[in-house]
Design a protein around this motif. Structure first.
Motif, PDB file in Angstrom:
ATOM      1  N   SER A 213     -26.133 -11.752   0.247  1.00 32.70           N
ATOM      2  CA  SER A 213     -25.512 -11.632   1.562  1.00 32.70           C
ATOM      3  C   SER A 213     -24.163 -12.326   1.575  1.00 32.70           C
ATOM      4  N   LEU A 214     -24.134 -13.537   0.982  1.00 36.85           N
ATOM      5  CA  LEU A 214     -22.869 -14.284   0.921  1.00 36.85           C
ATOM      6  C   LEU A 214     -21.830 -13.506   0.130  1.00 36.85           C
ATOM      7  N   ALA A 215     -22.314 -12.986  -1.008  1.00 36.83           N
ATOM      8  CA  ALA A 215     -21.408 -12.233  -1.870  1.00 36.83           C
ATOM      9  C   ALA A 215     -20.852 -11.038  -1.102  1.00 36.83           C
ATOM     10  N   ARG A 216     -21.759 -10.460  -0.292  1.00 37.53           N
ATOM     11  CA  ARG A 216     -21.371  -9.281   0.475  1.00 37.53           C
ATOM     12  C   ARG A 216     -20.292  -9.658   1.500  1.00 37.53           C
ATOM     13  N   GLN A 217     -20.523 -10.843   2.138  1.00 35.58           N
ATOM     14  CA  GLN A 217     -19.564 -11.314   3.133  1.00 35.58           C
ATOM     15  C   GLN A 217     -18.210 -11.534   2.464  1.00 35.58           C
ATOM     16  N   GLU A 218     -18.271 -12.213   1.294  1.00 32.08           N
ATOM     17  CA  GLU A 218     -17.061 -12.529   0.577  1.00 32.08           C
ATOM     18  C   GLU A 218     -16.340 -11.235   0.233  1.00 32.08           C
ATOM     19  N   ARG A 219     -17.155 -10.296  -0.240  1.00 29.50           N
ATOM     20  CA  ARG A 219     -16.602  -9.021  -0.642  1.00 29.50           C
ATOM     21  C   ARG A 219     -15.942  -8.355   0.559  1.00 29.50           C
ATOM     22  N   SER A 220     -16.600  -8.520   1.708  1.00 27.95           N
ATOM     23  CA  SER A 220     -16.051  -7.864   2.885  1.00 27.95           C
ATOM     24  C   SER A 220     -14.750  -8.541   3.303  1.00 27.95           C
ATOM     25  N   HIS A 221     -14.668  -9.872   3.072  1.00 27.46           N
ATOM     26  CA  HIS A 221     -13.398 -10.547   3.334  1.00 27.46           C
ATOM     27  C   HIS A 221     -12.309  -9.995   2.427  1.00 27.46           C
ATOM     28  N   THR A 222     -12.659  -9.917   1.164  1.00 24.85           N
ATOM     29  CA  THR A 222     -11.721  -9.379   0.192  1.00 24.85           C
ATOM     30  C   THR A 222     -11.310  -7.977   0.602  1.00 24.85           C
ATOM     31  N   GLU A 223     -12.313  -7.236   1.056  1.00 26.75           N
ATOM     32  CA  GLU A 223     -12.025  -5.866   1.458  1.00 26.75           C
ATOM     33  C   GLU A 223     -11.046  -5.832   2.628  1.00 26.75           C
ATOM     34  N   VAL A 224     -11.285  -6.756   3.581  1.00 32.04           N
ATOM     35  CA  VAL A 224     -10.391  -6.819   4.743  1.00 32.04           C
ATOM     36  C   VAL A 224      -8.986  -7.141   4.270  1.00 32.04           C
ATOM     37  N   HIS A 225      -8.921  -8.163   3.390  1.00 30.65           N
ATOM     38  CA  HIS A 225      -7.633  -8.573   2.851  1.00 30.65           C
ATOM     39  C   HIS A 225      -6.963  -7.387   2.166  1.00 30.65           C
ATOM     40  N   ASP A 226      -7.747  -6.745   1.311  1.00 28.87           N
ATOM     41  CA  ASP A 226      -7.220  -5.595   0.577  1.00 28.87           C
ATOM     42  C   ASP A 226      -6.739  -4.521   1.530  1.00 28.87           C
ATOM     43  N   ARG A 227      -7.521  -4.326   2.573  1.00 26.59           N
ATOM     44  CA  ARG A 227      -7.172  -3.257   3.507  1.00 26.59           C
ATOM     45  C   ARG A 227      -5.900  -3.581   4.272  1.00 26.59           C
ATOM     46  N   VAL A 228      -5.791  -4.890   4.636  1.00 26.66           N
ATOM     47  CA  VAL A 228      -4.576  -5.313   5.339  1.00 26.66           C
ATOM     48  C   VAL A 228      -3.378  -5.039   4.441  1.00 26.66           C
ATOM     49  N   GLU A 229      -3.544  -5.470   3.173  1.00 23.69           N
ATOM     50  CA  GLU A 229      -2.460  -5.290   2.226  1.00 23.69           C
ATOM     51  C   GLU A 229      -2.141  -3.807   2.066  1.00 23.69           C
ATOM     52  N   GLN A 230      -3.232  -3.066   1.943  1.00 23.31           N
ATOM     53  CA  GLN A 230      -3.082  -1.630   1.746  1.00 23.31           C
ATOM     54  C   GLN A 230      -2.366  -0.975   2.922  1.00 23.31           C
ATOM     55  N   ARG A 231      -2.815  -1.366   4.130  1.00 20.43           N
ATOM     56  CA  ARG A 231      -2.220  -0.794   5.339  1.00 20.43           C
ATOM     57  C   ARG A 231      -0.736  -1.172   5.428  1.00 20.43           C
ATOM     58  N   THR A 232      -0.476  -2.462   5.082  1.00 18.85           N
ATOM     59  CA  THR A 232       0.897  -2.931   5.147  1.00 18.85           C
ATOM     60  C   THR A 232       1.763  -2.086   4.216  1.00 18.85           C
ATOM     61  N   ARG A 233       1.245  -1.964   2.987  1.00 20.08           N
ATOM     62  CA  ARG A 233       1.989  -1.157   2.012  1.00 20.08           C
ATOM     63  C   ARG A 233       2.192   0.252   2.542  1.00 20.08           C
ATOM     64  N   HIS A 234       1.133   0.744   3.112  1.00 26.14           N
ATOM     65  CA  HIS A 234       1.156   2.099   3.623  1.00 26.14           C
ATOM     66  C   HIS A 234       2.252   2.259   4.681  1.00 26.14           C
ATOM     67  N   HIS A 235       2.244   1.275   5.625  1.00 25.69           N
ATOM     68  CA  HIS A 235       3.213   1.355   6.716  1.00 25.69           C
ATOM     69  C   HIS A 235       4.643   1.201   6.203  1.00 25.69           C
ATOM     70  N   VAL A 236       4.825   0.210   5.306  1.00 30.11           N
ATOM     71  CA  VAL A 236       6.155   0.003   4.741  1.00 30.11           C
ATOM     72  C   VAL A 236       6.595   1.293   4.051  1.00 30.11           C
ATOM     73  N   GLY A 237       5.657   1.847   3.286  1.00 29.59           N
ATOM     74  CA  GLY A 237       5.945   3.090   2.569  1.00 29.59           C
ATOM     75  C   GLY A 237       6.357   4.189   3.522  1.00 29.59           C
ATOM     76  N   ARG A 238       5.577   4.283   4.608  1.00 32.74           N
ATOM     77  CA  ARG A 238       5.863   5.344   5.585  1.00 32.74           C
ATOM     78  C   ARG A 238       7.239   5.152   6.204  1.00 32.74           C
ATOM     79  N   ALA A 239       7.559   3.879   6.543  1.00 36.76           N
ATOM     80  CA  ALA A 239       8.847   3.579   7.167  1.00 36.76           C
ATOM     81  C   ALA A 239       9.974   3.968   6.212  1.00 36.76           C
ATOM     82  N   GLU A 240       9.740   3.576   4.943  1.00 37.84           N
ATOM     83  CA  GLU A 240      10.723   3.872   3.920  1.00 37.84           C
ATOM     84  C   GLU A 240      10.940   5.382   3.830  1.00 37.84           C
ATOM     85  N   GLN A 241       9.818   6.073   3.833  1.00 41.83           N
ATOM     86  CA  GLN A 241       9.862   7.536   3.755  1.00 41.83           C
ATOM     87  C   GLN A 241      10.650   8.116   4.921  1.00 41.83           C
ATOM     88  N   ARG A 242      10.355   7.554   6.103  1.00 40.90           N
ATOM     89  CA  ARG A 242      10.996   8.061   7.300  1.00 40.90           C
ATOM     90  C   ARG A 242      12.519   7.867   7.217  1.00 40.90           C
TER      91      ARG A 242
END
Lengths: 67, 452
Positions: free
Chosen positions: B294-323
């Protein structure tokens, strides 16, 4: 089971199973997790105590044959 | 005649010997068995009828006869014990010192006793079965943790010590209620029943009934209906261990669990508890494992959140750049288009200028042509009348051309010497005529001439 024991062995086992089932779900929050594990360890201690904490004890009962 | 007591008894013994010249086989129940240090055995052979003793006869078994009988019974589940139904061979006689009629036993029929035991067991089992009691105790669930043990046996017997020792060895904290009871002898059924009742009173998890080893085959108490009923109806599971015998007692049949020896009964309990311990350990391990997971899962989910934030950020920056890029492109494109349209307009104007220039040039050229024509005409006009006259002359000249006359169907006839014939007189019959046509010459002969 003596009167001082707050929980029956079978109930302790049932609660352990319950905790286990709870922990296996996806939605346990970490604070709760610690509580549940603490409770589980307490139950295990109770069960172990019941089994092996005391030495073998023999009480003599004299059946009243003439009754 | 007066007889001494000895003489009397001797005479009676003589009469009996004559009346019973051979040994007799007698059956009955063994009662009041005693075996003093002499090694001889004394008991009463009785016939029960309606719960009462209807007839009885003292029996004496001398030590040397007993040894013979014991040897014959070795290995058989038959023993001379109180309550046993036996068929014995004996001599009917009088014990002179006491004037007591008695049987001097010399043999025991083990198969009679075994049959009786079997019949008794069958009867009790049938009765319990009819009431549905055979499976009654077995249907109770064995507690996972049978720590409170009521032990029904003869206190301080080998069975008692074997059992308690085995539990002690396990290191588990069993609590044993020792309920003393006779397991052999005349009192055994009643004592065992009392022991079982006392055991139930201790509110145990399980009741254990054991009996010591040795060569004893006395299972009378364990085949007893009252004992069997108590076992069957006990509120907790009963474990029975009554010896090494081949055949099973009624108690074995009705108990929850049956083992051969007291030690085996204790081992069964220890194994049950050990299983419970291991079940607890398993659960604990599972819980620890689940908590870790369960702990590992929580940790993983934190990592996932972090990853997703990073991913979204990259995504948005990318989109802005594209625009921005797209806008820049669009700008570039529209600038190009604008330029191109300017160029086009210039082209169009150029073309129109060119076209107009061409039209003007064309016009000038046409005007030039006109002038040239007029010039030409003006230049040739003075020669026109002379030219016309010449044309008339020419026509007339051409009309005189013989070829043209010939073409109109006229012909020219010549004489043989080549003169043009103009008069008939030029010819005589037979002269050759050479006639020139438009195309070629015909030569013919004059056949006649006619003057006109």
């Amino acid at each position: 089971m003596s009167e001082s024991d707050p929980i029956a062995y079978a109930d302790a086992i049932a609660e352990l199973d319950e905790i286990l089932a709870e922990l296996e779900r996806d939605d346990v929050d970490v604070d709760h997790l610690a509580d549940r594990v603490r409770r589980a360890s307490e139950l295990v201690r109770i069960c172990r105590d019941r089994i092996s904490a005391s030495k073998l004890e023999v009480e003599q009962i004299v059946a009243d044959f003439d009754a | 005649m007066t007889l001494s007591v000895t003489e009397l008894n001797a005479q009676i013994r003589g009469s009996l010997a004559r009346a019973f010249p051979a040994e007799v086989w007698v059956r009955g129940e063994v009662q009041k068995l005693s075996q003093p240090p002499s090694g001889h055995v004394y008991f009463t052979l009785a016939e029960q009828r309606g719960g009462q003793t209807a007839a009885a006869m003292p029996v004496t078994l001398l030590a040397r006869e007993k040894r013979k009988i014991d040897a014959e019974l070795a290995g058989l589940p038959v023993e001379l014990v109180n309550g046993a139904e036996v068929r014995i061979r004996a001599k009917v006689t009088v014990y002179v010192p006491r004037g007591q009629l008695q049987l001097e036993m010399t043999a025991l029929d083990p198969y009679f006793t075994m049959g009786k035991i079997a019949a008794q067991r069958s009867r009790v089992l049938a009765a319990l079965s009819a009431e549905g009691l055979l499976e009654h105790n077995r249907r109770l669930a064995m507690p996972e943790l049978p720590m409170r043990v009521a032990l029904v046996t003869s206190r301080d017997s080998a069975a008692y010590h074997d059992f308690v020792h085995e539990l002690e060895e396990s290191g588990f904290g069993f609590l044993v209620f020792s309920c003393d009871a006779r397991v052999q002898g005349q009192d055994a059924p009643r004592s065992l029943a009392a022991g079982l009742r006392a055991a139930v009173m201790t509110r145990p998890d399980v009741i254990v009934v054991v009996r010591g080893g040795g060569a004893a085959h006395d299972l009378v108490a364990f085949d007893h209906e009252a004992v069997a009923r108590l076992i069957a109806l006990a509120p907790v599971p009963i474990i029975v261990g009554v010896g090494h015998q081949v055949d099973r007692s009624v108690a074995d049949e009705v108990a929850h669990t049956s083992r051969k020896t007291p030690t085996a009964c204790a081992q069964f309990l220890v194994a049950t508890v050990r299983e419970a311990v291991s079940a607890i350990d398993d659960r604990w391990q599972s819980i620890v494992g689940a908590a870790r997971t369960s702990l590992a899962r929580q940790e993983r989910s934190h990592t996932e959140v972090h990853d997703r934030v990073e991913q979204r950020t990259r995504h948005h920056v990318g989109r802005a750049e594209q625009r921005v890029n797209a806008l820049a492109d669009a700008l570039r494109r529209s600038a190009t288009v604008a330029l191109r349209s300017q160029a086009h307009q210039i082209d169009v104007r150029l073309t129109r200028v060119a076209e107009r220039a061409e039209v003007r040039l064309e016009r000038r050229s046409v005007m030039l042509d006109h002038r040239l024509e007029r010039l030409r005409r003006a230049a040739t006009a003075p020669f026109e009348p002379a030219s016309k006259h010449l044309d008339g002359v020419d026509a007339r000249v051409r009309a005189l051309d013989p070829a043209r006359v010939l073409a109109r169907g006229y012909s020219i006839t010549r004489t043989a010497d080549g003169r043009v014939a103009r008069k008939v007189a030029d010819f005589v019959v037979g002269d050759a005529l050479h006639t020139r046509l438009a195309e070629g010459v015909v030569v013919s002969r004059v056949e006649a001439t006619e003057e006109q």
